[in-house]
Design an enzyme around this catalytic site. Structure first.
Site, mmCIF file in Angstrom:
data_model
loop_
_atom_site.group_PDB
_atom_site.id
_atom_site.type_symbol
_atom_site.label_atom_id
_atom_site.label_comp_id
_atom_site.label_asym_id
_atom_site.label_seq_id
_atom_site.Cartn_x
_atom_site.Cartn_y
_atom_site.Cartn_z
ATOM 1 N N CYS A 1 0.770 -1.235 0.000
ATOM 2 C CA CYS A 1 0.000 0.000 0.000
ATOM 3 C C CYS A 1 0.807 1.294 0.000
ATOM 4 O O CYS A 1 0.747 2.079 -0.940
ATOM 5 C CB CYS A 1 -0.896 -0.057 1.221
ATOM 6 S SG CYS A 1 -1.650 1.472 1.581
ATOM 7 N N HIS B 1 -2.313 6.917 4.647
ATOM 8 C CA HIS B 1 -1.295 5.870 4.849
ATOM 9 C C HIS B 1 0.034 6.115 4.138
ATOM 10 O O HIS B 1 0.663 5.166 3.653
ATOM 11 C CB HIS B 1 -1.854 4.479 4.474
ATOM 12 C CG HIS B 1 -1.175 3.378 5.249
ATOM 13 N ND1 HIS B 1 -1.309 2.041 4.945
ATOM 14 C CD2 HIS B 1 -0.328 3.441 6.311
ATOM 15 C CE1 HIS B 1 -0.601 1.316 5.794
ATOM 16 N NE2 HIS B 1 0.004 2.143 6.633
HETATM 17 CA CA CA Z 1 -3.433 -1.897 -0.091
#
Ligand code: CA
Length: 509
Positions: free
Chosen positions: A95, A149
């Site tokens: 990610c 994130h």
């Molecule tokens: Ca992800």
């Protein structure tokens, strides 16, 4: 001579830029098309990115999934039919590396996020220049919604790296809820001591709202019932943004990041059991499809659809360690690996009147390319930094010409800090990968494997062997020089532009 992705050479752009194919006529046609659009409308195009989480290459109907795997996606399929569907769109294996790559136009070895920061670990985008910052300098209104994130530290938060406004959470879905769910963490849920211990860990338990340069304000603690409403709330926020901004003259960049379909999925009540599969993951895919439909509908209602480039994708391959809370890919392995299943993601571009409908292309595209492409659309290509290496290639002409060709020759695969593979044309040469267990062809996933470096490089023909099970190297040594060129130039670039480590593989911080 016709074009061939292996036989045709590239041309240099600048010392700090990835070389490109020089499609002279295609580039001229696209530049004219864009100039005509700007002259006609008097403004630069808007940009909408809808980035999903852990959704697989094959999940959508237009990629062979949809009803075949128990979750119809009619809105996304329609968008693809009206635009350009990419079959070789590449993310990074996980990610945060992918998201930072999208925002900076640089591979993880350059921006320094080689894996996701978890549970309050420090580190993010410090020292980087984001596409939001440069679009903002070019006069764009910049809005970020949903999952971030790429660093919880203040200097990495969206409102401090170029976004005017942020409404979402700073980390990743499972971190907010897994320890609250007695099914996954009974030993924490049923222990007051451990619950208090985790509550005291230094990560924000809330989703937040922030405006440029300000402190994030906590909106609501992300408990399990709250989590199930996040995609609905975030979609409503983006819809509201599109309504408001539709009344202004300024171009905008909306970076909408869904919560779904990262594990663990707790769909909104109205979607529970709504998929033929009647599984939380699949119900979430149905919800995500509806969200895409809603955002496109608002663009249509507000008269902005002809002025907006839309890109829909996912940040990495399916997370198979959490099966069946996981996605579908026809390729080998999963999230965390540099096998195709880990990094080949859906990639749909749509722009009514500007991108020819009904197209599909296997031309190479990777997340780094969004940075120079968006800046070219904004007329701000001169703002691309010159003091660092930019891996992205301007793909404007690939998108804006019918049957356009990719401007990218090589895709480079990094497995954390290990150089793993290079792809050119239909061939992929692999030097290192995650585990070599045949069982990972369908399962269990890249985050579980070990890194292994091969004694001799392997070569896979991704057309004959999309599951990468038969090394073709000994029969195809003639391709060696093409592969070596792609490796050599890339690896050599790090001599002048040294790699960076912000969140490295084993030692965070
Ligand atoms: Ca992800």
């Amino acid at each position: 001579m016709g074009f061939d992705p292996i036989a045709t050479p590239t041309v240099p752009v600048a010392e700090h830029r990835e070389p490109v194919f020089d499609h002279v006529e295609q580039n001229a046609a696209a530049a004219q098309r864009l100039a005509d659009h700007v002259a006609r409308t008097g403004r630069r195009p808007n940009i909408l990115v809808v980035l999903m989480d852990d959704v697989g290459w094959g999940d959508f109907g237009c990629y062979g999934g949809g009803i075949a795997v128990g979750a119809p996606t009619p809105n996304i399929d329609r968008l693809a039919r009206n635009g350009l569907l990419l079959t070789s769109c590449y993310s990074e294996p996980t990610c945060s590396p992918s998201r930072a790559t999208l925002l900076t136009g640089r591979y993880p070895m350059r921006h320094g996020l080689q894996r996701p920061p978890m549970y309050g670990e420090p580190g993010g985008l410090q020292g980087e220049v984001t596409v939001a910052e440069l679009l903002s300098d070019a006069g764009y209104v910049t809005q970020c919604v949903g999952k971030w994130h790429v660093g919880e530290n203040p200097e990495s938060q969206p409102q401090n790296v170029g976004f005017d406004d942020f409404y979402g959470f700073l980390s990743v879905s499972d971190m907010y809820t897994e320890w609250r769910d007695p099914y996954f963490f009974p030993e924490i849920v049923y222990s007051e001591e451990r619950t208090r211990w985790i509550e005291n860990q230094p990560f924000n338990k809330c989703f937040v709202h922030a405006t440029r340069g300000g402190e994030p304000e906590e909106v609501e603690e992300v408990t399990i019932p709250v989590l199930s409403t996040l995609d609905e709330k975030w979609c409503a926020y983006s819809e509201d943004f599109l309504h408001r901004i539709g009344e202004q003259d300024k171009p905008w960049f909306l970076y909408h990041n869904t919560r779904g379909a990262h594990f663990d999925n707790y769909p909104l009540e109205k979607y529970l059991g709504s998929s033929p599969a009647r599984h939380p993951y699949k119900d979430t895919i149905v919800e995500l499809d509806a969200i895409v439909g809603r955002l496109v509908a608002v663009l249509e209602e507000t008269g902005q659809l002809d002025d907006t480039l839309i890109f829909v994708s996912s940040d990495n391959g399916p997370e198979m360690e959490t099966w069946p809370d996981a996605a579908y890919t026809p390729f080998r392995c999963a999230k965390g690996s540099t096998w195709e299943g880990g990094v080949r993601v859906p990639g749909i571009f749509s722009w009514r009147g500007m991108i020819e409908g009904g197209q599909a292309s296997d031309g190479l595209f990777n997340f780094t390319d969004l940075f120079p492409t968006f800046l070219a659309l904004a007329g701000a290509e001169d703002s691309i930094p010159e003091d660092r290496f930019i891996d992205g290639v301007d793909q404007t002409s690939f998108l804006l010409t019918a049957d356009g060709l990719s401007n990218r020759k090589f895709h480079h695969y990094w497995l954390g800090t290990v150089f793993s593979a290079v792809r050119v044309g239909e061939y992929k040469m692999m030097l290192a990968s995650t585990s070599d267990d045949d069982r990972d062809v369908v399962n269990p996933g890249g985050l579980t494997g070990v890194t292994q470096t091969y004694t001799y490089a392997r070569l896979y023909n991704l057309y004959l062997d999309p599951k990468e099970t038969h090394s073709y190297m000994i029969r195809k040594l003639a391709y060696l020089s093409a592969m070596q060129e792609g490796v050599r130039d890339h690896v050599m670039s790090f001599a002048k532009y040294p790699p960076k480590s912000i969140v490295g593989m084993n030692a965070p911080g």
